[in-house]
Write a protein that holds these residues in place. Structure first.
Motif, PDB file in Angstrom:
ATOM      1  N   GLN B  30      27.799  29.919  44.840  1.00 52.45           N
ATOM      2  CA  GLN B  30      29.045  30.529  44.399  1.00 52.45           C
ATOM      3  C   GLN B  30      28.973  32.050  44.480  1.00 52.45           C
ATOM      4  O   GLN B  30      28.056  32.673  43.938  1.00 52.45           O
ATOM      5  N   VAL B  32      30.254  35.166  43.084  1.00 54.54           N
ATOM      6  CA  VAL B  32      30.943  35.503  41.846  1.00 54.54           C
ATOM      7  C   VAL B  32      31.561  36.891  41.914  1.00 54.54           C
ATOM      8  O   VAL B  32      32.628  37.157  41.380  1.00 54.54           O
ATOM      9  N   ASN B  52      39.884  34.811  33.409  1.00 56.57           N
ATOM     10  CA  ASN B  52      38.586  34.257  33.008  1.00 56.57           C
ATOM     11  C   ASN B  52      37.794  33.833  34.226  1.00 56.57           C
ATOM     12  O   ASN B  52      38.317  33.221  35.143  1.00 56.57           O
ATOM     13  N   GLY B  53      36.532  34.198  34.229  1.00 56.35           N
ATOM     14  CA  GLY B  53      35.657  33.759  35.315  1.00 56.35           C
ATOM     15  C   GLY B  53      35.836  34.539  36.593  1.00 56.35           C
ATOM     16  O   GLY B  53      35.334  34.143  37.635  1.00 56.35           O
ATOM     17  N   GLY B  55      34.632  37.471  37.211  1.00 61.45           N
ATOM     18  CA  GLY B  55      33.442  38.239  37.553  1.00 61.45           C
ATOM     19  C   GLY B  55      33.312  39.576  36.848  1.00 61.45           C
ATOM     20  O   GLY B  55      32.461  40.384  37.220  1.00 61.45           O
ATOM     21  N   LYS B  56      34.108  39.816  35.812  1.00 63.65           N
ATOM     22  CA  LYS B  56      34.048  41.110  35.114  1.00 63.65           C
ATOM     23  C   LYS B  56      32.699  41.312  34.444  1.00 63.65           C
ATOM     24  O   LYS B  56      32.034  42.330  34.653  1.00 63.65           O
ATOM     25  N   THR B  57      32.300  40.325  33.622  1.00 61.63           N
ATOM     26  CA  THR B  57      31.041  40.479  32.891  1.00 61.63           C
ATOM     27  C   THR B  57      29.864  40.547  33.851  1.00 61.63           C
ATOM     28  O   THR B  57      28.939  41.344  33.661  1.00 61.63           O
ATOM     29  N   THR B  58      29.916  39.765  34.906  1.00 62.65           N
ATOM     30  CA  THR B  58      28.834  39.789  35.890  1.00 62.65           C
ATOM     31  C   THR B  58      28.718  41.184  36.507  1.00 62.65           C
ATOM     32  O   THR B  58      27.617  41.726  36.646  1.00 62.65           O
ATOM     33  N   HIS B 207      41.610  41.357  28.762  1.00 67.48           N
ATOM     34  CA  HIS B 207      42.736  40.548  29.221  1.00 67.48           C
ATOM     35  C   HIS B 207      44.011  41.054  28.586  1.00 67.48           C
ATOM     36  O   HIS B 207      45.089  40.633  28.949  1.00 67.48           O
TER      37      HIS B 207
END
Ligand SMILES: Nc1ncnc2c1ncn2[C@@H]1O[C@H](COP(=O)(O)OP(=O)(O)OP(=O)(O)O)[C@@H](O)[C@H]1O
Ligand SMILES: [Mg+2]
Lengths: 288, 332
Positions: B30, B32, B52-53, B55-58, B207
């Motif tokens: 995947q 990300v 959500n999901g 890739g911000k935190t990554t 968000h």
């Protein structure tokens, strides 16, 4: 919240970083402020107390069974600590060391503090060294918890006097306290390899309980392998090979060779598993 | 608007606080984070948006050296990451994917612990800096309580306090208002403004578009690991793009008038109305140079009954949905 704009004092210019001792002290204070750490130490301290009370209540003629030195206790209270250490070495000490060493990195990861420590910043290598040093200090504390409690309760419940060594010589009380302390040093050194194994396992997972259990399993497996004569060729390399060699410190003159072999073996484990932990931890993504 | 906007015009643009080039992160098969080129100007409040999901935190983990990029280049405060992390991190404060603290220590003890981990701050000012940070997030009174007994919002505030322990050049806040009460949310806004005034660049993922709209000077929008928009807030919202809204029962007639002045193409007369509180509403994009009064006059003289007439800047939320899709399902 106050949004006073002037309220953030300016960073003192980062010309020269402070020494690592501040963080080491903080690490020790976190370790010894945990109730869990004290529960482990209390459990270890309970071993000599239970032994002393049991021997005191049933003081019949020596039966010859049970752990080494047990029968000497009624004649001399100073044998309580040595007996208790003998009882604690195969399981209880590895258990407590497994809990502390297995928790080092995985515990920080699971509480989410690992990422904040690294961002603070603590270099990854420095974190490993500090974590290992704190775990090693716990090994010493655990051993001392058994020995000091044993010495005190032995003196309280039994006569104290000159000690007859395994070689037949007799030493005074002061000298025997010194020997007890040497045995503590021996036992602590014996646990340093296991500590390094625990540190390495702890870098592999974010689940502290898993790392703790795996570390204890390593200690148990090492002892099981040590019991199998078919695997004699592997014995010199086993973590637990010299765990009971401290009896050599109860001879006159002191037989230092097992102390030396033990220290060398444990140092080997520290180097190998320290390197593995370093390799793993410095290359790994922190996603917890 | 903050001083940030003034600075961006100058040389600061050439010297971004965060810059990535084709930054990519894969977890197994995947992808990300997919080749993103971020540029965070010095002094800005940079909103990092995405579903959500996405890739911000990554991305934030990579900026802070917690995770390694699969490929691409990252510069933070002008230095290459991860090579120069030891020089960069002392100048960066962060809240990443929620707070993380020792539950058996008090809030104050936790902050002292994390501050002690930083070799580049003075131990002699530790106590006062910790108290100041606690005060800034409104936790002074609960500072002695064990973090295990903190509520969600209290932990979140403590997490923000940790980022404020000393002056930072860059503060990264990953969803700072998560779990905060309205007062807390408002205080975070004040806090961000005061940080900017101190010269700190703030990189905030969120968000909450209304929040972002109020505090950010710049935004970037991420969709399934790809950057779909980046720039100043106005650039991204489509500078000058406005929305005309007319509330009227005479939908047919109004459509014809709007088509007559050239606001609606003949073919799509009926694509522009919906119902608002049960009464029909017509919404059409209004070109920047089109005077609204001309439309009002035309509508009135054609006999259209008007219950409401407004011209608004298109909201970030509409834009966000337009950029990242209507679907509620998390993109894999
Ligand atoms: N440790 C991991 N292993 C595998 N995939 C991961 C891992 N961490 C995150 N991902 C995946 O990476 C993608 C992006 O996750 P990330 O946490 O960056 O999203 P986000 O934009 O911060 O979302 P949110 O708004 O929910 O916080 C998700 O699809 C997620 O499943
Ligand atoms: Mg996130």
């Amino acid at each position: 919240m106050s949004s006073d704009q002037m309220s953030s004092p300016a960073r003192t210019s980062p010309v020269r970083p402070a020494s690592g001792w501040v963080f080491m002290a903080s690490e020790l204070s976190v370790l010894f402020r945990r109730r869990r750490t004290w529960a482990l130490l209390l459990a270890l301290a309970a071993i000599p107390i239970l032994i002393a009370i049991a021997v005191r209540l049933t003081s019949g003629p020596p039966s010859g069974r049970g752990p080494a030195f047990l029968d000497q206790i009624t004649q001399n209270g100073q044998f309580v600590s040595v007996t208790a250490l003998t009882v604690a070495i195969p399981l209880f000490l590895p258990l407590t060391v497994g809990v502390v060493a297995g928790d080092t990195i995985a515990g920080e990861a699971s509480s989410g503090t690992l990422r904040y420590l690294l961002v603070a910043p603590v270099g990854r290598a420095r974190l490993l060294v500090v974590k290992y040093a704190a775990a090693a200090i716990f090994c010493l504390s655990g051993t001392l918890a058994v020995a000091v409690t044993g010495t005190l309760i032995g003196a309280a419940l039994f006569p104290v006097g000159p000690v007859t060594l395994l070689s037949g010589d007799t030493i005074g009380v002061g000298e025997s306290l010194l020997r007890t302390f040497l045995i503590c040093a021996y036992v602590t050194v014996s646990l340093l390899g296991l500590c390094a194994v625990g540190l390495f396992i702890s870098t592999l997972t974010d689940v502290p309980v898993g790392a703790m259990a795996a570390t204890v399993v390593v200690a148990v497996i090492s002892q099981v392998l040590g019991q199998l004569p078919q695997l004699e060729w592997i014995h010199p390399w086993l973590l637990s090979q010299y765990w009971f060699g401290f009896a050599d410190l109860l001879r006159e003159p002191i037989e230092w060779s097992s102390f030396g072999s033990n220290a060398l073996l444990q140092a080997g484990y520290v180097v190998v598993f320290g390197a593995l932990a370093y390799g793993r931890f410095t290359s790994r993504d922190i996603l917890a | 608007m903050s001083a940030a906007d003034l600075q961006t015009a100058g040389s600061a643009l050439a010297d971004p606080v965060v810059q990535t080039h084709r930054l990519t992160k894969r977890f197994g098969a995947q992808t990300v984070v997919d080749g993103i080129d971020l540029s965070v100007p010095r002094g800005s409040v940079f909103g990092f948006l995405g579903p959500n999901g996405s890739g911000k935190t990554t991305t934030i983990r990579i900026l802070l050296g917690l995770a390694a990029a699969t490929s691409g280049e990252v510069h933070v405060l002008g230095q290459a990451i991860p090579r120069h992390l030891p020089n960069v991190l002392p100048r960066v404060g962060a809240l990443v994917e929620g707070p993380g603290f020792y539950p058996f220590l008090s809030g104050r003890a936790n902050l002292r612990r994390l501050d002690a981990a930083d070799r580049f701050v003075s131990p002699s000012t530790r106590r006062s800096r910790v108290e100041t940070a606690l005060e800034r997030v409104g936790l002074s009174h609960a500072a002695g309580k064990k973090v295990g007994a903190y509520s969600l919002g209290m932990k979140q505030r403590l997490g923000i306090a940790n980022a404020l322990l000393t002056h930072r050049d860059l503060i990264v806040l990953d969803e700072p208002t998560n779990g905060l009460d309205p007062q807390g949310t408002r205080e975070v806004r004040h806090l961000v403004r005061s940080l900017t005034a101190e010269g700190t660049t703030v990189f905030v993922s969120s968000h909450l578009l209304a929040e972002v709209e109020q505090i950010c000077s710049h935004v970037a929008v991420l969709r399934a690991g790809r950057l779909v928009a980046q720039g100043t807030l106005d650039e991204v919202r489509g500078a000058g793009q406005k929305l005309l809204q007319v509330l009227t029962p005479d939908v047919e007639l109004a459509h014809q008038v709007l088509a007559g002045v050239g606001l609606i193409a003949e073919g799509q007369l009926h694509d522009h109305h919906d119902y608002h509180d049960g009464s029909p509403r017509i919404s059409v994009p209004l070109p920047a140079d089109f005077p609204p009064d001309r439309i009002a006059t035309a509508l009135v003289s054609a006999g259209v009954r008007i219950n409401g007439f407004s011209v608004e800047q298109a909201g970030l939320e509409d834009l966000f949905v337009a950029l990242t899709g209507e679907g509620f399902d998390v993109v894999q």
